[in-house]
Design a protein around this motif. Sequence first.
Motif, PDB file in Angstrom:
ATOM      1  N   GLY A 350      20.496  97.954 120.818  1.00 59.10           N
ATOM      2  CA  GLY A 350      19.195  97.640 121.396  1.00 59.10           C
ATOM      3  C   GLY A 350      18.508  96.413 120.845  1.00 59.10           C
ATOM      4  O   GLY A 350      17.574  95.898 121.462  1.00 59.10           O
ATOM      5  N   THR A 351      18.954  95.909 119.681  1.00 64.64           N
ATOM      6  CA  THR A 351      18.197  94.824 119.048  1.00 64.64           C
ATOM      7  C   THR A 351      18.167  93.555 119.889  1.00 64.64           C
ATOM      8  O   THR A 351      17.225  92.768 119.802  1.00 64.64           O
ATOM      9  CB  THR A 351      18.775  94.494 117.658  1.00 64.64           C
ATOM     10  OG1 THR A 351      20.184  94.248 117.774  1.00 64.64           O
ATOM     11  CG2 THR A 351      18.550  95.649 116.709  1.00 64.64           C
ATOM     12  N   MET A 352      19.177  93.356 120.710  1.00 60.50           N
ATOM     13  CA  MET A 352      19.237  92.136 121.517  1.00 60.50           C
ATOM     14  C   MET A 352      18.281  92.155 122.703  1.00 60.50           C
ATOM     15  O   MET A 352      17.972  91.132 123.294  1.00 60.50           O
ATOM     16  CB  MET A 352      20.666  91.916 122.019  1.00 60.50           C
ATOM     17  CG  MET A 352      20.884  90.581 122.704  1.00 60.50           C
ATOM     18  SD  MET A 352      22.599  90.342 123.203  1.00 60.50           S
ATOM     19  CE  MET A 352      23.373  90.133 121.607  1.00 60.50           C
ATOM     20  N   PHE A 353      17.764  93.342 123.056  1.00 64.88           N
ATOM     21  CA  PHE A 353      17.042  93.482 124.318  1.00 64.88           C
ATOM     22  C   PHE A 353      15.589  93.904 124.145  1.00 64.88           C
ATOM     23  O   PHE A 353      15.020  94.558 125.012  1.00 64.88           O
ATOM     24  CB  PHE A 353      17.771  94.500 125.200  1.00 64.88           C
ATOM     25  CG  PHE A 353      19.228  94.207 125.363  1.00 64.88           C
ATOM     26  CD1 PHE A 353      19.645  93.101 126.090  1.00 64.88           C
ATOM     27  CD2 PHE A 353      20.190  95.007 124.764  1.00 64.88           C
ATOM     28  CE1 PHE A 353      20.996  92.817 126.235  1.00 64.88           C
ATOM     29  CE2 PHE A 353      21.536  94.731 124.908  1.00 64.88           C
ATOM     30  CZ  PHE A 353      21.943  93.625 125.642  1.00 64.88           C
ATOM     31  N   LEU A 354      14.970  93.513 123.037  1.00 62.29           N
ATOM     32  CA  LEU A 354      13.586  93.920 122.787  1.00 62.29           C
ATOM     33  C   LEU A 354      12.581  93.232 123.705  1.00 62.29           C
ATOM     34  O   LEU A 354      11.615  93.836 124.160  1.00 62.29           O
ATOM     35  CB  LEU A 354      13.215  93.635 121.331  1.00 62.29           C
ATOM     36  CG  LEU A 354      13.656  94.690 120.325  1.00 62.29           C
ATOM     37  CD1 LEU A 354      13.371  94.225 118.908  1.00 62.29           C
ATOM     38  CD2 LEU A 354      12.956  96.004 120.597  1.00 62.29           C
ATOM     39  N   TYR A 355      12.771  91.932 123.945  1.00 56.09           N
ATOM     40  CA  TYR A 355      11.877  91.163 124.815  1.00 56.09           C
ATOM     41  C   TYR A 355      10.396  91.337 124.451  1.00 56.09           C
ATOM     42  O   TYR A 355       9.539  91.474 125.315  1.00 56.09           O
ATOM     43  CB  TYR A 355      12.076  91.551 126.285  1.00 56.09           C
ATOM     44  CG  TYR A 355      13.485  91.372 126.783  1.00 56.09           C
ATOM     45  CD1 TYR A 355      14.194  90.202 126.529  1.00 56.09           C
ATOM     46  CD2 TYR A 355      14.113  92.374 127.505  1.00 56.09           C
ATOM     47  CE1 TYR A 355      15.485  90.036 126.980  1.00 56.09           C
ATOM     48  CE2 TYR A 355      15.406  92.214 127.969  1.00 56.09           C
ATOM     49  CZ  TYR A 355      16.097  91.044 127.705  1.00 56.09           C
ATOM     50  OH  TYR A 355      17.374  90.878 128.158  1.00 56.09           O
ATOM     51  N   THR A 399      16.131 103.799 121.937  1.00 55.91           N
ATOM     52  CA  THR A 399      16.135 104.227 123.344  1.00 55.91           C
ATOM     53  C   THR A 399      17.156 103.439 124.147  1.00 55.91           C
ATOM     54  O   THR A 399      17.946 103.997 124.909  1.00 55.91           O
ATOM     55  CB  THR A 399      14.736 104.046 123.962  1.00 55.91           C
ATOM     56  OG1 THR A 399      13.777 104.781 123.207  1.00 55.91           O
ATOM     57  CG2 THR A 399      14.707 104.528 125.404  1.00 55.91           C
ATOM     58  N   ILE A 400      17.143 102.123 123.976  1.00 54.59           N
ATOM     59  CA  ILE A 400      18.100 101.271 124.689  1.00 54.59           C
ATOM     60  C   ILE A 400      19.522 101.618 124.267  1.00 54.59           C
ATOM     61  O   ILE A 400      20.422 101.765 125.103  1.00 54.59           O
ATOM     62  CB  ILE A 400      17.805  99.787 124.410  1.00 54.59           C
ATOM     63  CG1 ILE A 400      16.454  99.382 125.002  1.00 54.59           C
ATOM     64  CG2 ILE A 400      18.913  98.900 124.984  1.00 54.59           C
ATOM     65  CD1 ILE A 400      15.994  98.006 124.579  1.00 54.59           C
ATOM     66  N   ASN A 401      19.722 101.735 122.965  1.00 52.53           N
ATOM     67  CA  ASN A 401      21.051 102.050 122.447  1.00 52.53           C
ATOM     68  C   ASN A 401      21.605 103.320 123.086  1.00 52.53           C
ATOM     69  O   ASN A 401      22.744 103.356 123.567  1.00 52.53           O
ATOM     70  CB  ASN A 401      20.973 102.230 120.932  1.00 52.53           C
ATOM     71  CG  ASN A 401      22.323 102.507 120.299  1.00 52.53           C
ATOM     72  OD1 ASN A 401      23.075 101.586 119.999  1.00 52.53           O
ATOM     73  ND2 ASN A 401      22.640 103.773 120.095  1.00 52.53           N
ATOM     74  N   ASP A 402      20.772 104.363 123.129  1.00 50.17           N
ATOM     75  CA  ASP A 402      21.250 105.664 123.596  1.00 50.17           C
ATOM     76  C   ASP A 402      21.398 105.721 125.109  1.00 50.17           C
ATOM     77  O   ASP A 402      22.390 106.253 125.627  1.00 50.17           O
ATOM     78  CB  ASP A 402      20.288 106.762 123.146  1.00 50.17           C
ATOM     79  CG  ASP A 402      20.215 106.893 121.634  1.00 50.17           C
ATOM     80  OD1 ASP A 402      21.003 106.225 120.939  1.00 50.17           O
ATOM     81  OD2 ASP A 402      19.356 107.658 121.146  1.00 50.17           O
ATOM     82  N   ILE A 403      20.418 105.185 125.824  1.00 49.65           N
ATOM     83  CA  ILE A 403      20.378 105.369 127.282  1.00 49.65           C
ATOM     84  C   ILE A 403      21.283 104.386 128.004  1.00 49.65           C
ATOM     85  O   ILE A 403      21.993 104.754 128.942  1.00 49.65           O
ATOM     86  CB  ILE A 403      18.926 105.274 127.791  1.00 49.65           C
ATOM     87  CG1 ILE A 403      18.114 106.453 127.242  1.00 49.65           C
ATOM     88  CG2 ILE A 403      18.877 105.263 129.309  1.00 49.65           C
ATOM     89  CD1 ILE A 403      16.643 106.371 127.544  1.00 49.65           C
ATOM     90  N   TRP A 404      21.281 103.126 127.582  1.00 50.32           N
ATOM     91  CA  TRP A 404      22.098 102.139 128.277  1.00 50.32           C
ATOM     92  C   TRP A 404      23.564 102.223 127.877  1.00 50.32           C
ATOM     93  O   TRP A 404      24.443 101.912 128.676  1.00 50.32           O
ATOM     94  CB  TRP A 404      21.627 100.728 127.960  1.00 50.32           C
ATOM     95  CG  TRP A 404      20.282 100.350 128.477  1.00 50.32           C
ATOM     96  CD1 TRP A 404      19.340 101.149 129.058  1.00 50.32           C
ATOM     97  CD2 TRP A 404      19.723  99.037 128.428  1.00 50.32           C
ATOM     98  NE1 TRP A 404      18.239 100.426 129.359  1.00 50.32           N
ATOM     99  CE2 TRP A 404      18.436  99.118 128.991  1.00 50.32           C
ATOM    100  CE3 TRP A 404      20.180  97.819 127.961  1.00 50.32           C
ATOM    101  CZ2 TRP A 404      17.599  98.013 129.102  1.00 50.32           C
ATOM    102  CZ3 TRP A 404      19.349  96.709 128.070  1.00 50.32           C
ATOM    103  CH2 TRP A 404      18.075  96.813 128.637  1.00 50.32           C
ATOM    104  N   PHE A 405      23.829 102.591 126.621  1.00 55.35           N
ATOM    105  CA  PHE A 405      25.187 102.438 126.097  1.00 55.35           C
ATOM    106  C   PHE A 405      25.817 103.745 125.609  1.00 55.35           C
ATOM    107  O   PHE A 405      26.846 104.167 126.124  1.00 55.35           O
ATOM    108  CB  PHE A 405      25.184 101.398 124.963  1.00 55.35           C
ATOM    109  CG  PHE A 405      24.723 100.034 125.394  1.00 55.35           C
ATOM    110  CD1 PHE A 405      25.562  99.199 126.108  1.00 55.35           C
ATOM    111  CD2 PHE A 405      23.441  99.583 125.110  1.00 55.35           C
ATOM    112  CE1 PHE A 405      25.145  97.941 126.534  1.00 55.35           C
ATOM    113  CE2 PHE A 405      23.006  98.330 125.522  1.00 55.35           C
ATOM    114  CZ  PHE A 405      23.856  97.509 126.235  1.00 55.35           C
ATOM    115  N   ALA A 406      25.236 104.385 124.586  1.00 54.75           N
ATOM    116  CA  ALA A 406      25.915 105.502 123.933  1.00 54.75           C
ATOM    117  C   ALA A 406      26.093 106.702 124.854  1.00 54.75           C
ATOM    118  O   ALA A 406      27.152 107.339 124.858  1.00 54.75           O
ATOM    119  CB  ALA A 406      25.151 105.906 122.666  1.00 54.75           C
TER     120      ALA A 406
END
Length: 533
Positions: A350-355, A399-406
């Motif tokens: 998720g660190t790349m997509f904080l915006y 949240t991004i890590n879990d929902i988009w990827f993991a």
Amino acid sequence: MRRKQFNQLLHKSFILIISLYSVTSEAKSKMDTSLDSAKVTSTLQIEQGLIRGVLTDRNPDINVFKGIPYAAPPVGKLRWKAPQPAKGWQGIREMNAFGDICEQVNPWDKNSDKMSEDCLYLNIWTPAKNKDEKLPVMFWIHGGGFTRGSGNLSNGCALAERGVVLVSINYRLGPLGFFAHPLLSEETEKNISGNYGLLDMISALQWVQKNIEQFGGDPDNVTIFGESAGGAAVYILCSSDLTHGLFHKAIAQSPWVTDASISPLTKPAYDRESVQATGIRFAEKLVSDGISSMDTLRSIDVSNLVKQSKGFRLPAAIDGFVMKDNPANIFEKGQQQSRPMLVGTNTDEGTMFLYGADKQSVDQYKAGAQQVFRGYAEDIMKMYPVDSKSDIKGAVCQTINDIWFAQPTRWMARYMSKKNKNTYLYHFAHPSMRWPAGGSAHAAELVFVFRSLDPQKQTEAYKKLSTAMITYWTQFAKTGNPNSKDLPNWPRYTERSDRNIRLDIEITVESHYLKKNLDELDSIYKKIGKYVY
């Protein structure tokens, strides 16, 4: 409410106001910008004619053939058409320079890549001394959110040195690869449009089946692998009826699976319009007074066309042909072909997509959660609690890590393991070599898989982990099992054991990685009755 609608809701995080242009600070610099030696190889006969490559100066035992056309240039009347066969030629064609990458907005390497609509080329690295060696084939699909990126790896040697034939491809991106419109659909017998980039991948796989033996490769042992959008493409290709017999194993690295990467062609998905509806809006921006045929849009300069697409998300389309259904539905029902599969994600995707999400106030964060997650916001807030502003960055990243990827990656492993026992899950935990502040960020594993870090920065620890990963990846391509006697054992994945390998300076086996978070997400999905992305 259908679960795919919920997934649409869940994935459309309140930090996604800015469009996702995925992958990779890792991939932004070329794998190796040095040129190969001009020493030529022997001549090979492929379907289109005679070709000659070059020997690499990094390893004189590896031959590389750059810029082989696998389909006709998709220009003029072939813009937004399924790929057509490449034309043949007379004499010997020198394959010593990469083909153009697909026209795109803000390419990562502006100095070494020439952009063009004429981009359907592939590259091959082979250690074979003759065409009878029957070496395993690894077929690389680059990431970049289906909008950016390139398959022109300057260094494919690290994998080829392990006894595989490496193929990398370029394919159509953005509006050239995924634009859908009713007028385009009317041009086809199936009344569908879009997915040209996916059809390019399939065309390249068909080319491999016809020609790879000439490079010492085995057409009956092909492994596709890709990262981010390339990982999503692996997921799609594994679920598509069009790929039967074209490949035999699959590796998905950090597959990016959201409504922004896969959506229905003609039906809205929750509060997101269909891919075709987005295409209509895009066409109206290009030609404000309306269009009566595609000739008008096909006449637009490609550079202007791509620049005008900025801000439009054109996902791969569930069209009933390339994708008969959402891949998650197909996997859950066991309708995918049984193939050995190796999949995984990184610790800090998720660190790349904080915006800038970490700059919100707590009230803004909670309001955004309510807007995005609606009836499930309280469940999500319990999973990713925010009590102070300092909590926001960590909560959004996770949240991004879990929902988009993991979560979708575990889904892939779970349902492929029910069909094929040779299913393996990994967790890459090493900090990024190019962006340490991002932790084990999205795409951090790429420099290890391709051993593409600047040689001056290659520590012994880096070399050890890179060697291990290359060994696991190529052993999997050879046998469907990544294990080697010189490395820690990588257990097969099953839903019950829920075990994965953890890739870091020390390689270990984990059980139940992110289980609490992912099970909580599963429980939310069960409330609405379907496991559909």
